[in-house]
Write a protein that holds these residues in place. Structure first.
Motif, PDB file in Angstrom:
ATOM      1  N   ARG A 296     -31.584  20.827  11.823  1.00  0.00           N
ATOM      2  CA  ARG A 296     -32.604  21.661  11.185  1.00  0.00           C
ATOM      3  C   ARG A 296     -34.003  21.330  11.680  1.00  0.00           C
ATOM      4  N   LEU A 299     -34.400  22.760  15.194  1.00  0.00           N
ATOM      5  CA  LEU A 299     -34.619  24.206  15.127  1.00  0.00           C
ATOM      6  C   LEU A 299     -36.023  24.528  14.636  1.00  0.00           C
ATOM      7  N   PHE A 300     -36.501  23.749  13.665  1.00  0.00           N
ATOM      8  CA  PHE A 300     -37.853  23.964  13.136  1.00  0.00           C
ATOM      9  C   PHE A 300     -38.894  23.780  14.238  1.00  0.00           C
ATOM     10  N   LYS A 302     -38.427  24.023  17.515  1.00  0.00           N
ATOM     11  CA  LYS A 302     -38.310  25.099  18.494  1.00  0.00           C
ATOM     12  C   LYS A 302     -38.897  26.397  17.966  1.00  0.00           C
ATOM     13  N   LEU A 303     -38.645  26.682  16.706  1.00  0.00           N
ATOM     14  CA  LEU A 303     -39.186  27.900  16.103  1.00  0.00           C
ATOM     15  C   LEU A 303     -40.704  27.836  16.053  1.00  0.00           C
ATOM     16  N   GLY A 304     -41.237  26.641  15.710  1.00  0.00           N
ATOM     17  CA  GLY A 304     -42.686  26.491  15.658  1.00  0.00           C
ATOM     18  C   GLY A 304     -43.322  26.690  17.020  1.00  0.00           C
ATOM     19  N   PHE A 306     -42.038  28.475  19.473  1.00  0.00           N
ATOM     20  CA  PHE A 306     -41.895  29.886  19.811  1.00  0.00           C
ATOM     21  C   PHE A 306     -42.954  30.735  19.125  1.00  0.00           C
ATOM     22  N   MET A 307     -43.214  30.451  17.843  1.00  0.00           N
ATOM     23  CA  MET A 307     -44.204  31.224  17.097  1.00  0.00           C
ATOM     24  C   MET A 307     -45.608  31.021  17.682  1.00  0.00           C
TER      25      MET A 307
END
Length: 322
Positions: A296, A299-300, A302-304, A306-307
């Motif tokens: 988790r 993923l957090f 990577k998502l951060g 990406f955003m």
């Protein structure tokens, strides 16, 4: 002169120094004197300014705080004397010049120190706890010398608790039972705990903090079944504490809180878990293994990322602009 002619006696006279050389020496002496005097004066001013109290105030920089080039000007076109370069001026001034934009009191950090730095001496002096810091530290060392109190349970209060990052809280009875059977010195005969930095907490004046850096070679059986490995264990710096009641008994002990997981060879783990991991016998659950990113958390991140890239892309297209 041939071999038949009478010998002639030579007389040598020391020539007087030329006026040019004398003038050069005098000029250089004067230059050195002019450079040295302002440097000494500036150093004296700097020392004096540090003694000014923080209560002083001013609306404009004082003469001692204005930047003044301390290297004097040297006459140009003097035969044999080379004028200093601009770099030489900057180097000398950089060494002797005081800090600019000083806060009231002559110290650029005095306001920050006054607001953010704790006055530990004053807080300890105002403590109402009946046992002095020196006595508390002595009691702490006495407990350490008796196998953390397991060798002398009278040093531990009836409501004593043992707390580690993973293990605990343990009651006095469970703690004594665990530590009495824990023979670390048999597995590591040359072990040195390296306790240091004993200090009383100014916020909790009945609590002593201290640090340690365990080091020892595994040459004996450990925990009854782990055979010697010959591995030298070095833990990272760990902080521990003991809290006392007014009778001088320890009511709580905390151990194994790692200060820098990058150091040592225990995978960043403290306490017994770190020692077991270092000798290749780490326990089979996450808390007894080196820290690793969870799915988790990965993923957090990577998502951060990406955003962030997406926001930059949209701004480049003109979105979000007012």
């Amino acid at each position: 002169m041939d071999g038949n002619s009478p010998a002639r006696h030579r007389t040598t006279t020391r020539a007087s120094p030329s006026p040019y050389k004398v003038n050069k020496q005098r000029i250089m002496s004067a230059v050195i004197s002019q450079i040295a005097s302002p440097v000494a004066a500036r150093a004296a001013v700097t020392r004096q300014s540090t003694r000014v109290t923080s209560a002083s105030s001013f609306s404009s920089p004082s003469p001692s705080q204005r930047r003044v080039d301390i290297v004097p000007s040297i006459p140009k076109n003097v035969p044999g004397v080379r004028s200093p370069s601009r770099r030489s001026f900057r180097l000398v001034n950089a060494v002797a010049a005081p800090v600019m934009d000083a806060a009231p009191g002559g110290d650029p950090f005095s306001a920050f120190f006054a607001e953010q730095m704790l006055d530990e001496t004053a807080m300890l002096a105002a403590s109402t706890f009946p046992i002095s810091p020196e006595e508390l530290i002595a009691k702490t060392k006495g407990i350490l010398a008796t196998n953390n109190g397991a060798g002398d349970p009278s040093r531990l209060a009836a409501d004593f608790r043992f707390v580690a990052p993973v293990v605990g809280p343990l009651s006095k009875e469970k703690f004594i039972a665990a530590f009495s059977s824990f023979k670390l010195e048999e597995a590591f005969p040359d072990a040195v705990a390296n306790f240091y930095a004993f200090r009383v907490d100014p916020f909790e004046t009945n609590r002593v903090w201290f640090d340690s850096r365990f080091k020892g070679t595994h040459t004996g059986p450990f925990a009854g079944s782990i055979k010697p490995t010959g591995i030298t264990v070095e833990t990272p710096p760990q902080t521990s504490s003991m809290r006392f009641n007014e009778q001088g008994e320890c009511t709580q002990m905390t151990v194994g809180y790692v200060l820098d997981k990058q150091l040592g060879n225990t995978g960043g783990l403290g306490g017994v878990f770190g020692i077991l991991y270092a000798i290749g016998s780490g326990l089979p659950f996450p808390e007894a293994q080196p820290w690793a990113k969870s799915l988790r958390y990965s993923l957090f991140n990577k998502l951060g990322g990406f955003m962030t890239k997406l926001q930059g892309f949209l701004k480049g297209l003109g979105f979000g602009k007012k």
